[in-house]
Enzyme design. Sequence first.
Site, PDB file in Angstrom:
ATOM      1  N   GLY A   1       6.042  13.542   3.731  1.00 22.67           N
ATOM      2  CA  GLY A   1       5.665  13.249   2.347  1.00 22.67           C
ATOM      3  C   GLY A   1       6.705  13.403   1.272  1.00 22.67           C
TER       4      GLY A   1
ATOM      5  N   PRO B   1       8.756  14.755   8.265  1.00 20.12           N
ATOM      6  CA  PRO B   1       9.322  13.861   7.255  1.00 20.12           C
ATOM      7  C   PRO B   1       9.760  12.527   7.862  1.00 20.12           C
ATOM      8  CG  PRO B   1      10.944  15.498   7.888  1.00 20.12           C
ATOM      9  CD  PRO B   1       9.665  15.870   8.591  1.00 20.12           C
TER      10      PRO B   1
ATOM     11  N   ARG C   1      10.273   9.201   5.437  1.00 19.87           N
ATOM     12  CA  ARG C   1      11.026   8.539   4.372  1.00 19.87           C
ATOM     13  C   ARG C   1      12.258   9.328   3.929  1.00 19.87           C
ATOM     14  NH1 ARG C   1       8.118   5.113   0.795  1.00 19.87           N
ATOM     15  NH2 ARG C   1       6.297   6.343   1.360  1.00 19.87           N
TER      16      ARG C   1
ATOM     17  N   CYS D   1       5.287 -18.727   1.653  1.00 17.31           N
ATOM     18  CA  CYS D   1       4.311 -19.431   0.810  1.00 17.31           C
ATOM     19  C   CYS D   1       3.191 -18.504   0.351  1.00 17.31           C
ATOM     20  CB  CYS D   1       3.749 -20.606   1.575  1.00 17.31           C
ATOM     21  SG  CYS D   1       5.071 -21.664   2.148  1.00 17.31           S
TER      22      CYS D   1
HETATM   23  N1  LLP Z   1       2.958  12.330   9.200  1.00 11.36           N
HETATM   24  C1  LLP Z   1       1.882  11.523   9.125  1.00 11.36           C
HETATM   25  C2  LLP Z   1       0.661  11.919   9.809  1.00 11.36           C
HETATM   26  C3  LLP Z   1       1.938  10.338   8.383  1.00 11.36           C
HETATM   27  O1  LLP Z   1       0.871   9.565   8.297  1.00 11.36           O
HETATM   28  C4  LLP Z   1       3.150   9.985   7.730  1.00 11.36           C
HETATM   29  C5  LLP Z   1       3.240   8.752   6.965  1.00 11.36           C
HETATM   30  C6  LLP Z   1       4.263  10.837   7.871  1.00 11.36           C
HETATM   31  C7  LLP Z   1       4.120  11.993   8.597  1.00 11.36           C
HETATM   32  C8  LLP Z   1       5.582  10.554   7.225  1.00 11.36           C
HETATM   33  O2  LLP Z   1       5.480  10.584   5.834  1.00 11.36           O
HETATM   34  P1  LLP Z   1       6.784  10.447   4.913  1.00 11.36           P
HETATM   35  O3  LLP Z   1       7.614  11.695   5.069  1.00 11.36           O
HETATM   36  O4  LLP Z   1       7.514   9.234   5.332  1.00 11.36           O
HETATM   37  O5  LLP Z   1       6.229  10.325   3.546  1.00 11.36           O
HETATM   38  N2  LLP Z   1       4.284   2.343   4.394  1.00 11.36           N
HETATM   39  C9  LLP Z   1       4.221   3.256   3.271  1.00 11.36           C
HETATM   40  C10 LLP Z   1       4.232   4.684   3.715  1.00 11.36           C
HETATM   41  C11 LLP Z   1       3.124   5.013   4.686  1.00 11.36           C
HETATM   42  C12 LLP Z   1       3.166   6.447   5.134  1.00 11.36           C
HETATM   43  C13 LLP Z   1       2.259   6.641   6.278  1.00 11.36           C
HETATM   44  N3  LLP Z   1       2.254   7.950   6.822  1.00 11.36           N
HETATM   45  C14 LLP Z   1       5.372   2.938   2.325  1.00 11.36           C
HETATM   46  O6  LLP Z   1       6.118   1.999   2.593  1.00 11.36           O
HETATM   47  O7  LLP Z   1       5.519   3.576   1.288  1.00 11.36           O
END
Ligand code: LLP
Length: 429
Positions: free
Chosen positions: A251, A289, A291, A357
């Site tokens: 997150g 993590p 992103r 499109c």
């Molecule tokens: N753990 C779980 C259970 C998750 O569902 C996610 C992301 C993560 C970890 C990793 O989260 P991060 O550290 O990346 O925030 N497609 C969307 C983001 C979807 C995130 C889904 N879950 C975007 O492009 O912003």
Amino acid sequence: MNSLNEQSTLVGHPHFHYKDGVLHAENVALDRLTTQLGTPLYVYSRAALAQAWARYRDAIGERPVLVCFGMKANSNLAVLKEFARLGAGFDIVSGGELHRVLTVGGDPAKIVFSGVGKQVWEIRAALDADVKCFNVESQAELQRISDVAHAMGRRARVSLRVNPDVDAQTHPYISTGLKENKFGIAIESALDAYRTAAALPGVEIVGVDCHIGSQLTDISPYFDALEKLLDLIDQLAQNGITIRHLDLGGGLGIRYTDEVPPSPKALLDQVFERLQARGLDHLHLVLEPGRSLVGNAGVLLTTVQYLKHAEARNFAIVDAAMNDLMRPALYDAYHGVQPVVPRKGVAEQYDIVGPVCESADWLARNRSLSVQAGDVLALESAGAYAMTMASNYNTRARAAEVMVDGDKHYVVRQRETLDDLLRGESMLP
Ligand code: LLP
């Protein structure tokens, strides 16, 4: 945004900078890369991946924390191998992601398996691989995992993903910890679910898990969730259920525009402070993590095909589209746009759009650019949820991916061919 002077670094993007009037990834000039490999082209920096990893590693120090890369953000084998080599675990959400991790030699003892819809074959495959833990999202799934494991003569290690009902204050599509979201088991029912789990023959309880959302730019929602989870862990202890690890999900946000995302250190220091205050600092911590490990380590390069000066707006029509980078269409997301070779001319306002499109096929809006047909543009912050969300819509081949390492580059995914796109299809006899 054409405000870069010619020696500057892309804001928020370590290892992407202008040298001699050309955008470079590390020591590789990106105009030369696109001449050689074409566009659309994803370019990642190995050093930027390592730097993002080091922020977590340094923040952790000697504390018991396992970082499981949320690989849905970027699952290219070269990226996975790099993180495996650095010591990362992986947060997977499918049998396909498991296959990728095993292919790069990732350590199953560092894999956590999340996701609301695990199928029987996926559960079996994860048990065969002996993953660290299943993050279980419902009572029905708990039962299925127990049945599958029991039939295999095994006990599956499980955490229950608890939905703490906190507002992560991010885009509604990537907010996951609210009551109305499909994820996890409501905090009010968690104790019951743990009691059920404790009585099942095919599972062994090892943890508590949550993930409240993505692209968080404020860390306070983590602590709202944490306090609720710690209350639960106390309650579980009173019920004779011992928890070994606490998984706080992923997150942490990155910089797309002018965000100042919180650091892993800020998060970890406060989490451990609270664990200590509650006498729970024996707990191991897991983070997932995605992103923040890859987002700012990549750009998407695209070539301007046409300029179109319409009455209401100017368009730069490029060769990348929503099928290559879906985030703007899906979330109204902002990705910075920088010319690979900046021009001196007067800037005009452009919408950067693709050839697909759909009116939703835009990549950036209202950007001030001095641009001509044939110029190559870099879409920033394209290391996460970019290539992994690509599709073949409009029968468009997916882009190639390149990893830069110092003055070398490696094609880590070939551009799809048109024959690749037809493979597996057939006509009626
Ligand atoms: N753990 C779980 C259970 C998750 O569902 C996610 C992301 C993560 C970890 C990793 O989260 P991060 O550290 O990346 O925030 N497609 C969307 C983001 C979807 C995130 C889904 N879950 C975007 O492009 O912003």
